[in-house]
Design a protein around this motif. Structure first.
Motif, PDB file in Angstrom:
ATOM      1  N   VAL A 216       0.835  -1.256  -0.255  1.00 50.05           N
ATOM      2  CA  VAL A 216      -0.096  -0.080  -0.135  1.00 50.05           C
ATOM      3  C   VAL A 216       0.807   1.106   0.033  1.00 50.05           C
ATOM      4  CG1 VAL A 216      -1.681   1.492   1.454  1.00 50.05           C
ATOM      5  CG2 VAL A 216      -1.913  -1.165   1.128  1.00 50.05           C
ATOM      6  N   ALA A 217       0.259   2.005  -0.727  1.00 50.80           N
ATOM      7  CA  ALA A 217       1.046   3.582  -0.794  1.00 50.80           C
ATOM      8  C   ALA A 217      -0.156   4.663  -0.516  1.00 50.80           C
ATOM      9  CB  ALA A 217       1.694   3.930  -1.955  1.00 50.80           C
ATOM     10  N   PRO A 218       0.236   5.566   0.253  1.00 50.07           N
ATOM     11  CA  PRO A 218      -0.807   6.492   0.540  1.00 50.07           C
ATOM     12  C   PRO A 218      -1.215   7.447  -0.469  1.00 50.07           C
ATOM     13  CG  PRO A 218       1.245   7.591   1.322  1.00 50.07           C
ATOM     14  CD  PRO A 218       1.496   6.098   1.000  1.00 50.07           C
ATOM     15  N   GLY A 219      -2.634   7.825  -0.423  1.00 48.82           N
ATOM     16  CA  GLY A 219      -3.089   8.615  -1.425  1.00 48.82           C
ATOM     17  C   GLY A 219      -3.506   9.933  -0.730  1.00 48.82           C
ATOM     18  N   ASN A 220      -4.081  11.064  -1.479  1.00 48.81           N
ATOM     19  CA  ASN A 220      -4.389  12.179  -0.868  1.00 48.81           C
ATOM     20  C   ASN A 220      -5.608  12.006   0.082  1.00 48.81           C
ATOM     21  OD1 ASN A 220      -5.778  11.988  -3.800  1.00 48.81           O
ATOM     22  ND2 ASN A 220      -6.841  13.776  -2.982  1.00 48.81           N
ATOM     23  N   VAL A 261       5.624   6.077  -2.057  1.00 50.77           N
ATOM     24  CA  VAL A 261       5.874   7.307  -1.543  1.00 50.77           C
ATOM     25  C   VAL A 261       4.506   8.075  -0.993  1.00 50.77           C
ATOM     26  CG1 VAL A 261       7.998   7.747  -3.149  1.00 50.77           C
ATOM     27  CG2 VAL A 261       5.581   8.100  -4.211  1.00 50.77           C
ATOM     28  N   GLY A 262       4.839   9.231  -0.504  1.00 55.08           N
ATOM     29  CA  GLY A 262       3.864   9.893  -0.266  1.00 55.08           C
ATOM     30  C   GLY A 262       3.138  10.735  -0.854  1.00 55.08           C
ATOM     31  N   ASP A 263       2.174  11.378  -0.513  1.00 58.53           N
ATOM     32  CA  ASP A 263       1.201  12.316  -1.813  1.00 58.53           C
ATOM     33  C   ASP A 263       1.527  13.946  -1.650  1.00 58.53           C
ATOM     34  OD1 ASP A 263      -0.983  11.648  -3.697  1.00 58.53           O
ATOM     35  OD2 ASP A 263      -1.477  13.484  -2.700  1.00 58.53           O
ATOM     36  N   PRO A 264       1.512  14.480  -2.863  1.00 52.99           N
ATOM     37  CA  PRO A 264       1.700  15.800  -3.050  1.00 52.99           C
ATOM     38  C   PRO A 264       0.670  16.753  -2.041  1.00 52.99           C
ATOM     39  CG  PRO A 264       2.146  14.915  -4.972  1.00 52.99           C
ATOM     40  CD  PRO A 264       1.507  13.924  -4.016  1.00 52.99           C
ATOM     41  N   ALA A 265      -0.464  15.777  -1.571  1.00 54.49           N
ATOM     42  CA  ALA A 265      -1.351  16.618  -0.806  1.00 54.49           C
ATOM     43  C   ALA A 265      -0.989  17.294   0.378  1.00 54.49           C
ATOM     44  CB  ALA A 265      -2.681  15.773  -0.220  1.00 54.49           C
ATOM     45  N   ILE A 278       3.157  12.326   5.233  1.00 49.03           N
ATOM     46  CA  ILE A 278       4.582  12.772   4.830  1.00 49.03           C
ATOM     47  C   ILE A 278       4.605  13.251   3.429  1.00 49.03           C
ATOM     48  CG2 ILE A 278       5.333  10.859   6.281  1.00 49.03           C
ATOM     49  CD1 ILE A 278       5.315   9.110   3.535  1.00 49.03           C
ATOM     50  N   ALA A 279       5.579  13.990   3.054  1.00 44.04           N
ATOM     51  CA  ALA A 279       5.749  14.536   1.819  1.00 44.04           C
ATOM     52  C   ALA A 279       6.585  13.046   0.878  1.00 44.04           C
ATOM     53  CB  ALA A 279       6.807  15.528   1.773  1.00 44.04           C
ATOM     54  N   PRO A 280       6.237  13.163  -0.473  1.00 42.74           N
ATOM     55  CA  PRO A 280       6.896  12.404  -1.301  1.00 42.74           C
ATOM     56  C   PRO A 280       8.310  12.308  -1.428  1.00 42.74           C
ATOM     57  CG  PRO A 280       5.599  14.173  -2.598  1.00 42.74           C
ATOM     58  CD  PRO A 280       5.407  14.236  -1.268  1.00 42.74           C
ATOM     59  N   ASP A 281       9.180  11.353  -1.343  1.00 46.64           N
ATOM     60  CA  ASP A 281      10.395  11.531  -1.444  1.00 46.64           C
ATOM     61  C   ASP A 281      10.955  10.340  -2.359  1.00 46.64           C
ATOM     62  OD1 ASP A 281      13.349  11.717  -0.815  1.00 46.64           O
ATOM     63  OD2 ASP A 281      13.129  11.936   1.191  1.00 46.64           O
ATOM     64  N   ILE A 282      10.993  10.675  -3.552  1.00 44.23           N
ATOM     65  CA  ILE A 282      11.508   9.862  -4.729  1.00 44.23           C
ATOM     66  C   ILE A 282      13.127   9.558  -4.552  1.00 44.23           C
ATOM     67  CG2 ILE A 282      11.564   9.382  -7.088  1.00 44.23           C
ATOM     68  CD1 ILE A 282       8.909  10.745  -7.365  1.00 44.23           C
ATOM     69  N   PRO A 283      13.809  10.602  -4.198  1.00 42.16           N
ATOM     70  CA  PRO A 283      15.167  10.057  -4.163  1.00 42.16           C
ATOM     71  C   PRO A 283      15.234   9.070  -2.906  1.00 42.16           C
ATOM     72  CG  PRO A 283      14.907  12.584  -4.423  1.00 42.16           C
ATOM     73  CD  PRO A 283      13.485  11.952  -4.119  1.00 42.16           C
ATOM     74  N   ARG A 284      14.613   9.072  -1.842  1.00 42.83           N
ATOM     75  CA  ARG A 284      14.996   8.288  -0.761  1.00 42.83           C
ATOM     76  C   ARG A 284      14.686   6.704  -1.361  1.00 42.83           C
ATOM     77  NH1 ARG A 284      12.031   8.111   5.174  1.00 42.83           N
ATOM     78  NH2 ARG A 284      12.911   6.106   5.781  1.00 42.83           N
TER      79      ARG A 284
END
Length: 387
Positions: A216-220, A261-265, A278-284
């Motif tokens: 599962v990944a979070p959505g807004n 990853v987290g969501d831009p919401a 959480i904020a999305p962190d693709i580099p992580r």
């Protein structure tokens, strides 16, 4: 200001719909009265929804009615635009008096108003009914031959709520398990409402299982419904929650990295975000996936695809959020532009493939689907170097 504009839109449109119509007749004036009544109802429903004074169950039904009225007026807008675009050039012609009179006549509007309400009702029904399974192959040049044929079930945008009920989630879970997936992913927007009033409607998710896990990944919408509480609840259900995290799976002698990853919401709606996030962190997650043979990224909003592709370290991104665009026409002209051109299906973004699911559900506040059915997607990953 934007919310006020949305709430006043139906009332203004009702005036635009009826002001040019002549000779309405006493027996048919209730059509116009009904239209204005719905225009007045919309702000009331919006006020009730924003107050959330009646609990999750009543609020969900208020949202559904709000959405039905909004869809009806959106369809009425299409009718009015087509009507007047046809009428304007005829206005300059002396020989088209009858057609002009028909376009602004009561008879046409007496047919159009019931048709609009019927289509809004049909669209809402389509949004509530359970989705069907759609299986498709996705050919990936970077997929190792050992992963060829991997079956990935995608459950995007469940939007579980008291309106949809526990039975619908149960039906979806049963249909997913019947496809015998190797991996199950849920890229966000699983719920609407708080855990206390909505836990029963997601209980069946605990029965999801696959050889390589359920992730599962979070959505807004998780951010709007007490993020921290829902992430904890999903873990209690046995789901693998990926909050800017990566899990590495050994399959056929190869390593498949699955990241979420987290969501831009987290950035855009501070007034709506409840209970953390959480904020999305693709580099992580790219760093965590280093050394894997194939990297699958779960990112709720497809607009993160360009950032993910730019890393050169993500092979496949699976997203939802758009609900496939809801309605034919609206999908390409409205939804796609707000999502960097992505609305449903697969896209090539740099060296990465993006798949955007039409979703198994949608938010009760705009529930309609016309020509864009909900979908349980089963992706069969194919290597160009298949055995």
């Amino acid at each position: 200001m934007m919310i006020v504009s949305i709430l006043l839109f139906p009332l203004l449109l009702a005036f635009w719909l009826w002001w040019p119509v002549a000779a309405l007749g006493r027996k048919r004036r209730w059509y116009a009265g009904l239209t204005f009544a719905l225009g007045l109802l919309q702000p009331l429903l919006g006020w009730l929804w924003r107050r959330q004074a009646f609990g999750d169950v009543a609020n969900a039904w208020v949202q559904l009615l709000f959405g039905w009225v909004m869809v009806a007026f959106a369809l009425a807008l299409v009718f009015v635009l087509l009507r007047d675009l046809l009428w304007l050039p005829l206005r300059l012609s002396r020989r088209a008096g009858r057609l002009r009179a028909f376009l602004h006549g009561a008879r046409l509007h007496h047919v159009a108003v019931p048709l609009v309400l019927l289509l809004a009702t049909l669209g809402t029904y389509n949004g509530l009914k359970p989705p069907k399974v759609h299986e498709r192959e996705v050919v990936l040049s970077s997929l190792p031959v050992e992963l060829d044929g991997l079956r990935v079930a995608v459950l995007a945008d469940l939007h579980a709520s008291p309106v949809k009920g526990a039975w619908r989630t149960r039906r979806i879970v049963d249909d997913v398990l019947a496809t015998k997936p190797d991996l199950i992913v849920l890229p966000g927007d699983m719920v609407d409402g708080q855990v206390a009033g909505n836990a029963a409607n997601v209980a069946a998710l605990a029965e999801l299982h696959a050889p390589h896990g359920v992730w599962v990944a979070p959505g807004n919408h998780e951010y709007y419904s007490n993020y921290t509480a829902w992430m904890a609840h999903f873990r209690q259900l046995g789901l693998g929650v990926l909050e800017n995290e990566t899990v590495k799976l050994a399959i056929g002698g190869r390593t498949l990295a699955v990241s979420g990853v987290g969501d831009p919401a987290f950035y855009r709606n501070p007034g709506l975000v409840q209970g953390g996030g959480i904020a999305p962190d693709i580099p992580r997650v790219v760093g965590q996936a280093r050394g894997s043979d194939f990297h699958l990224l779960l990112a709720h909003q497809p607009k993160l695809a360009r950032e993910a592709a730019a890393t050169g370290a993500v092979d496949l991104q699976i997203s939802g959020h758009t609900h496939g665009g809801h309605i034919i026409g609206m999908d390409r002209w409205l939804v796609a532009p707000f999502n960097d051109g992505f609305v449903r299906g697969d896209y090539r973004v740099g060296g990465m493939t993006l798949f955007v699911s039409a979703g198994v559900g949608q938010w009760d506040g705009f529930n309609a689907r016309l020509g864009v059915p909900s979908s349980i997607d089963v992706l069969v990953l194919r290597s160009v170097r298949r055995r």
